[in-house]
Scaffold this active site. Structure first.
Site, short mmCIF file in Angstrom:
data_model
loop_
_atom_site.label_atom_id
_atom_site.label_comp_id
_atom_site.label_asym_id
_atom_site.label_seq_id
_atom_site.Cartn_x
_atom_site.Cartn_y
_atom_site.Cartn_z
N GLU A 197 76.57 -48.47 -6.66
CA GLU A 197 75.87 -49.68 -7.12
C GLU A 197 76.84 -50.83 -7.37
OE1 GLU A 197 72.82 -49.96 -6.86
OE2 GLU A 197 72.20 -47.88 -6.64
N HIS A 200 77.50 -52.51 -4.21
CA HIS A 200 76.48 -53.51 -3.87
C HIS A 200 76.79 -54.84 -4.54
CE1 HIS A 200 73.93 -51.09 -1.47
NE2 HIS A 200 73.42 -50.34 -2.43
#
Length: 302
Positions: A197, A200
């Protein structure tokens, strides 16, 4: 089982680009770094392999996306990169982060990531989510509840005794919630989710080139198949965004695994939050990954 295959030429272009400036940038890398990254398109590489699909519910099949090569990543004007004044990644337990974020994100924060062992779902129609993030704001909240070995068992102690509706400003659910045993499998799964994450937030999209940490996953079994590290294409993206030497990165990862104890007191299921204890770091599940990192270092140091 299905394999996602790409030609040597396709992988080489995805990694290096046809843009003369980016090719020149690649050629200026340390020879050892080029040697390791070139494993992306070397046939029969024993360090980086193709993506394998095991069921129609796997991410790539159920969520068609356009692959992101290095040139697309590099030219994205909206991606975030650390700056001298914003280069700290804050990781907070969720009980703290909700109050923390109500005030403001620290000025030196590149991103703030909250973690919890409570199962999360964003709305009534959803079963659960592993987490949610605002990539533009650099904020994310993630649950590791389903990573515990006992979550799906009938004797799981974290189940709600009764359904209670609380206001959005009532955070009492985070008081005295169940904490499962901190096993090496839970730690491995949690590390995968957090680093995926945060990737990202750095602007890396889901990887469709090689087996990679940045692959999407629809379910725990698929998430477990993902490796803990990045493929060469995504690794070059992260290196470009952050700025580090690959050798230093892998040496630091080995040091982290070898440091089997931590000086940070932690709560265990057998101890209250007032009785913080120091425990050994459970890294048994990282053994295979450490061997892989060591092989990467050998390539870098030839």
């Amino acid at each position: 089982m299905q394999t996602v295959g790409h030609s040597e030429h396709t992988l080489k272009t995805a990694l290096i680009s046809k843009n003369p400036e980016l090719v020149k940038q690649y050629e200026q890398l340390d020879p050892g770094e080029q040697r390791l990254l070139n494993e992306a398109f070397r046939p029969c590489s024993d360090l980086f392999g193709p993506i394998t699909l095991h069921s129609p519910s796997d991410w790539i099949i159920s969520h068609p996306e356009t692959p992101q090569d290095f040139e697309q990543f590099f030219s994205n004007l909206h991606r975030k990169s650390p700056s001298p004044g914003k280069q700290t990644i804050y990781i907070q337990c969720i009980g703290q982060i909700l109050t923390f974020l109500k005030k403001k994100k620290p000025e030196d924060a590149f991103c703030v990531v909250g973690v919890t062992m409570i199962d999360l779902y964003p709305r009534e129609s959803w079963n659960f989510v592993f987490g949610q993030a605002s990539l533009t704001e650099g904020v994310g909240i993630f649950s590791f509840a389903r990573y515990g070995t006992d979550f799906y068992s009938s004797h799981y102690k974290g189940k709600l005794k009764k359904l209670e509706r609380k206001s959005s400003s009532d955070y009492s659910v985070f008081n005295d919630y169940y904490l499962p045993e901190a096993t090496s499998v839970l730690l491995l799964r949690s590390c995968k989710t957090l680093t995926h994450e945060i990737g990202h937030i750095f602007g890396l999209r889901h990887c469709q080139w090689l087996a990679c940490l940045m692959q999407g996953s629809n379910h725990l079994e698929e998430a477990d198949r993902r490796p803990l590290d990045l493929c060469p294409i995504c690794l070059r993206k992260l290196q470009s965004a952050v700025g580090f030497r690959l050798r230093d990165r892998y040496k630091a990862l080995v040091r982290w695994i070898d440091a089997e104890s931590t000086d940070t007191p932690r709560v265990t299921p057998k101890h209250s939050r007032e009785e913080l204890v120091t425990l050994p770091k459970p890294v048994e599940a990282f053994k295979e990954w450490k061997e892989w990192v060591t092989r990467c270092l050998a390539v870098l140091q030839k």
